[in-house]
Design an enzyme around this catalytic site. Structure first.
Site, mmCIF file in Angstrom:
data_model
loop_
_atom_site.group_PDB
_atom_site.id
_atom_site.type_symbol
_atom_site.label_atom_id
_atom_site.label_comp_id
_atom_site.label_asym_id
_atom_site.label_seq_id
_atom_site.Cartn_x
_atom_site.Cartn_y
_atom_site.Cartn_z
ATOM 1 N N ASP A 9 4.191 -5.416 1.935
ATOM 2 C CA ASP A 9 5.549 -5.299 2.367
ATOM 3 C C ASP A 9 6.127 -4.239 3.242
ATOM 4 O O ASP A 9 5.879 -3.425 2.794
ATOM 5 C CB ASP A 9 7.146 -6.359 1.243
ATOM 6 C CG ASP A 9 5.737 -7.403 0.986
ATOM 7 O OD1 ASP A 9 5.089 -8.573 1.422
ATOM 8 O OD2 ASP A 9 6.695 -8.125 -0.762
ATOM 9 N N LYS A 10 7.047 -4.820 3.944
ATOM 10 C CA LYS A 10 7.921 -3.944 5.098
ATOM 11 C C LYS A 10 8.704 -2.768 3.987
ATOM 12 O O LYS A 10 8.253 -1.537 4.050
ATOM 13 C CB LYS A 10 8.408 -3.934 6.468
ATOM 14 C CG LYS A 10 9.210 -3.224 6.936
ATOM 15 C CD LYS A 10 10.183 -3.803 7.901
ATOM 16 C CE LYS A 10 10.905 -3.070 8.891
ATOM 17 N NZ LYS A 10 11.741 -3.559 9.696
#
Length: 236
Positions: free
Chosen positions: A54-55
């Site tokens: 995930d970012k």
């Protein structure tokens, strides 16, 4: 420059910073930097993604250097034969250890997944966790006079979207810094007291079989300064 943890003629692995997307996405159209392009430019060679982070999550991110190797590695990820370990700071005191066995609905993005069926059955999802340490901070949060947190070692057995973040929310111990699944009052405390503006989830270790040599390959990624500062609170 991104920190390269490992590189040979078949693979390259980096320590992805929190806040960096793996590749271009319609979800974040305003972003101009992506791990895939940055690694490509840094090593002067096209790279193929085989998994994602995930970012807001930091840590070990592996790329293949050919489509053939990417296919072989992807099969290992699909069969869950790759061992991944994460560190996370969560709200409250957890059990010493436990297996979270909780099916997760498929998350569809309005833009990226608009053509996919919305009626999919929930997917099997399992996460084992171990509490490494706890800390009580002298700050009032909500109706409590002090704030308690646990440092966890997370071992996902499956790889569903946002699995670790959703599983920790499910057992009422959301990850600190999680603006989607977490608690705002705890996120705010860490921003104000420790200048922590990131999700406290870090992919610190990955173990898999090299798709060409057949040897086991273990890669580790160090925490950034912000995570290290919070980590040190548990060493007092």
């Amino acid at each position: 420059m991104l920190e390269i943890l490992y590189q040979d003629e078949y693979l390259v692995a980096i320590n992805k910073p929190s806040g960096l997307l793996v590749h271009k996405s319609p979800i974040d159209k305003h972003e101009t930097k992506f791990a895939l392009q940055m690694v490509r430019d840094q090593i002067g060679q096209y790279v193929y993604p085989v998994h994602r982070l995930d970012k807001p999550t930091s840590g070990v991110l592996v790329f293949a250097l050919s489509s053939e190797v990417a296919s072989l590695l992807s099969e290992q990820f699909k069969s869950h034969s790759i061992q991944k370990e994460y560190l996370a700071v969560v709200r409250g005191y957890t059990k010493e250890s436990d297996l979270i066995d909780y099916d997760l609905k498929v998350i569809l993005d309005k833009k990226a997944d608009r053509d996919r069926s919305k009626n999919k059955e929930p997917q099997e999802a399992q996460t084992f966790y171990e509490c490494l340490s706890t800390v009580e901070l002298p700050y009032a949060v909500s109706r409590y006079p002090v704030a308690r947190y646990s440092l966890l070692r997370l071992l996902p057995k499956t790889g569903r979207k946002h699995q670790l973040r959703r599983h920790m929310k499910h057992i009422l111990h959301p990850i600190v810094g999680d603006t989607k699944y977490g608690r705002n009052e705890h996120n705010r405390l860490f921003r104000e007291k420790f200048e922590c503006h990131r999700l406290l989830l870090h992919a610190n270790n990955i173990l898999f079989v090299h798709p060409i040599s057949g040897k086991k390959l273990e890669l580790e990624a160090k925490m950034d300064e912000t995570f290290q500062l919070v980590y040190n609170l548990f060493k007092r």
